[in-house]
Design a protein around this motif. Structure first.
Motif, PDB file in Angstrom:
ATOM      1  N   LYS A 104      33.798  18.551  37.494  1.00 36.81           N
ATOM      2  CA  LYS A 104      34.801  19.125  36.598  1.00 36.81           C
ATOM      3  C   LYS A 104      34.410  20.537  36.201  1.00 36.81           C
ATOM      4  N   ILE A 105      35.441  21.337  35.964  1.00 32.50           N
ATOM      5  CA  ILE A 105      35.197  22.658  35.405  1.00 32.50           C
ATOM      6  C   ILE A 105      35.831  22.690  34.023  1.00 32.50           C
ATOM      7  N   ARG A 106      35.039  23.017  33.054  1.00 38.60           N
ATOM      8  CA  ARG A 106      35.569  23.051  31.688  1.00 38.60           C
ATOM      9  C   ARG A 106      35.580  24.493  31.214  1.00 38.60           C
ATOM     10  N   ARG A 107      36.781  24.944  30.823  1.00 36.63           N
ATOM     11  CA  ARG A 107      36.895  26.299  30.282  1.00 36.63           C
ATOM     12  C   ARG A 107      37.118  26.221  28.794  1.00 36.63           C
ATOM     13  N   LYS A 108      36.604  27.207  28.088  1.00 34.19           N
ATOM     14  CA  LYS A 108      36.902  27.326  26.668  1.00 34.19           C
ATOM     15  C   LYS A 108      38.409  27.553  26.542  1.00 34.19           C
ATOM     16  N   PRO A 109      39.073  26.930  25.562  1.00 26.39           N
ATOM     17  CA  PRO A 109      40.517  27.112  25.440  1.00 26.39           C
ATOM     18  C   PRO A 109      40.879  28.604  25.328  1.00 26.39           C
TER      19      PRO A 109
ATOM     20  N   ILE B  63      32.460  28.930  30.080  1.00 27.01           N
ATOM     21  CA  ILE B  63      32.895  28.099  31.204  1.00 27.01           C
ATOM     22  C   ILE B  63      31.713  27.245  31.643  1.00 27.01           C
ATOM     23  N   GLU B  64      32.050  26.057  32.093  1.00 26.14           N
ATOM     24  CA  GLU B  64      31.005  25.108  32.408  1.00 26.14           C
ATOM     25  C   GLU B  64      31.387  24.362  33.680  1.00 26.14           C
TER      26      GLU B  64
ATOM     27  N   LYS C 137      30.543  21.104  35.779  1.00 27.86           N
ATOM     28  CA  LYS C 137      29.839  19.833  35.632  1.00 27.86           C
ATOM     29  C   LYS C 137      29.757  19.143  36.982  1.00 27.86           C
TER      30      LYS C 137
ATOM     31  N   ALA D  46      26.541  26.826  33.299  1.00 28.84           N
ATOM     32  CA  ALA D  46      27.272  27.196  32.091  1.00 28.84           C
ATOM     33  C   ALA D  46      27.041  28.676  31.807  1.00 28.84           C
TER      34      ALA D  46
END
Lengths: 262, 252
Positions: free
Chosen positions: B61-66, B6-7, B9, B27
């Motif tokens: 933004k929050i980016r999650r691994k699929p 998870i990241e 940004k 991250a």
């Protein structure tokens, strides 16, 4: 058999209970009792509007209850405590409803029938509307049961599991409006909240899981419907109030029994 | 492992008019134990709640691994007394698991054989462990704990963090936890993030504890933590002079 008004009354009462039981459990768990009462009070305004516009009472009540729920949701967290807000809106809706009804000089309506219900007067169409509305609510509850239950335990856990708790709360609110709209003829505005809360509260005393509590609430509510109607028949008491009284007696008995148990 | 689990940004969060989080870059990787420390009101819980999606950031933004599976242990949980709930039912919420999965999760969390108990009958520490068991059920990729050691006594806390390391080793999951329990946390973490609305500093616990920003937040407490952390003091002869200069720097 449907010609017998007592049979129709029992069918109507049980029809309301199958939706009121699971919904009532959520009302109890989420401490929404006052919210339910406020929405029910708004129903009087719905009755007045329906009669003035010559539309179905069911539709008018449904629309006003939904509007009420949306207003409460929008106003929540803007300076007033929730119970204060509900207190203002509930009584405002009831009072404005009563004032509005008094303007309808060309129609004579029995307001008592809407405040306390007239379960002995339900017809075949009413039973159809009640069962259709109740089955709709019941199927929505079953469909979203797990998600709504998780959101009730913790909104954060629901988010973490990938749900959107707000949607399930909205669904509960809509379900509440539907149940009130179909139940208004049976138990009336003032007793609807009682039929949501008392059977659920009674079931709590002997249930170990949420599902058992919901099913038990349905059974207890149905017993109260039969007992109340029987009492009403023999003692010549108002039917709606008798049903709620029967439910209250069950509540007291179950709790006393639970205390006496070693 | 490819990329972080998870990241975050550049996320910023406002609640009402109050800015709670400011430009957070973060991250978390697999198999990594990251601890967020910070004073009360520094936004630690808000950060976790933002990462799980309960709070919408107004920036970033929050980016999650699929397909990322998150196990979340909230700071506190209140189950209304009118809601009957056994441990088993709680673990089966929202999805049903078979008995062996539940037994394993309870064992990993340190309360074996408690499936039939009512949640309301558990002690504070057992309740916390039940929350932990639920978070472990689906073998999460990322475990997030918000002050999870609350309600445990001193030895309980130490055991608890040891257990988290074991879980990380068994499941290979990333762990992000929030704590103000500096002493024990420092020993269990691979990386410490020092938070006070923004990220003041981050890195290996030993590096962070000597960082002026960290010392500004936690003050004199740090020497004690350092002593505890350093098993062999001879390797770090500059320890005392370093801390003195750091304190001077931050006070100016």
């Amino acid at each position: 058999m449907l010609d017998d008004f007592m049979v129709r009354a029992a069918l109507a009462g049980i029809g309301v209970m199958i939706a009121a039981a699971p919904l009532g459990c959520f009302v109890v768990w989420r401490r929404m009792a006052f919210f339910g009462a406020a929405t029910a009070h708004a129903a009087v305004l719905g009755v007045a509007i329906s009669l003035a516009m010559s539309i179905s009472v069911f539709v008018g009540v449904l629309v006003v209850c939904l509007a009420m729920a949306i207003i409460v949701t929008l106003l929540a967290g803007r300076g007033y405590a929730m119970d204060t807000l509900l207190g203002v809106l509930a009584h405002a809706a009831l009072a404005i409803g009563l004032v509005a009804v008094s303007f309808l000089t060309h129609i004579r309506i029995d307001l008592m029938a809407y405040l306390f219900g007239d379960i002995l007067a339900v017809g075949r169409t009413d039973i159809g509307v009640i069962w259709a509305g109740s089955l709709l609510v019941l199927s929505m509850m079953i469909w979203r049961w797990q998600a709504t239950l998780l959101a009730t335990v913790s909104e954060d856990l629901a988010h973490a599991a990938g749900y959107r708790p707000f949607r399930d709360e909205l669904l509960l609110t809509i379900s509440l409006a539907i149940v009130i709209a179909v139940a208004i003829k049976v138990v009336g505005v003032l007793l609807i909240t009682a039929m949501l809360i008392i059977p659920a509260a009674t079931a709590r005393a002997f249930s170990s899981t949420p599902e058992r509590m919901a099913v038990s609430a349905g059974l207890i509510g149905s017993i109260a419907v039969f007992a109340g109607l029987a009492g009403s028949w023999h003692l010549d008491t108002p039917a709606g109030a008798s049903i709620v009284t029967a439910a209250t007696v069950l509540f007291a008995l179950v709790n006393i029994a639970a205390r006496l148990k070693p | 492992m490819s990329g972080p689990l998870i990241e975050a940004k550049d996320i910023s969060v406002k609640i009402g008019d109050r800015r709670i989080l400011d430009h957070i870059e973060l991250a978390i990787n697999a198999k990594e134990i990251v601890t967020v420390v910070g004073p009360n009101g520094s936004g630690k819980s808000t950060l976790l709640r933002t990462l799980i999606g309960a709070i919408k950031p107004d920036r970033g933004k929050i980016r999650r691994k699929p397909e990322l599976k998150i196990g979340y242990v909230p700071q506190k949980l209140h189950i209304d007394p009118t809601l009957p709930m056994t441990v088993r039912r709680f673990l089966n919420l929202p999805r049903k698991h078979d008995q062996s999965t539940i037994d394993l999760a309870l064992q990993r969390a340190g309360i074996p054989g408690r499936a039939g108990d009512a949640m309301s009958a558990l002690s504070g520490g057992q309740f916390q462990r039940a929350l932990m068991a639920r978070a472990l059920l689906d073998t999460p990729d990322l475990l997030m704990l918000d002050e999870a050691a609350q309600g445990l006594d001193q030895t309980g806390v130490a055991d608890f963090y040891k257990q988290i390391e074991d879980i990380r080793n068994q499941l290979g999951c990333g762990v992000l936890m929030v704590s103000h329990d500096l002493h024990v946390v420092m020993r269990a973490a691979d990386r410490v993030i020092c938070l006070n609305q923004h990220i003041c500093c981050q890195g290996h616990p030993e590096v962070v504890t000597t960082d002026p920003a960290y010392r500004a937040l936690f003050g004199t407490d740090t020497d004690e933590v350092l002593a505890l952390f350093r098993h062999d003091p001879h390797q770090h002869p500059h320890h005392e002079t370093e801390s003195e200069t750091d304190e001077k720097e931050t006070s100016t």
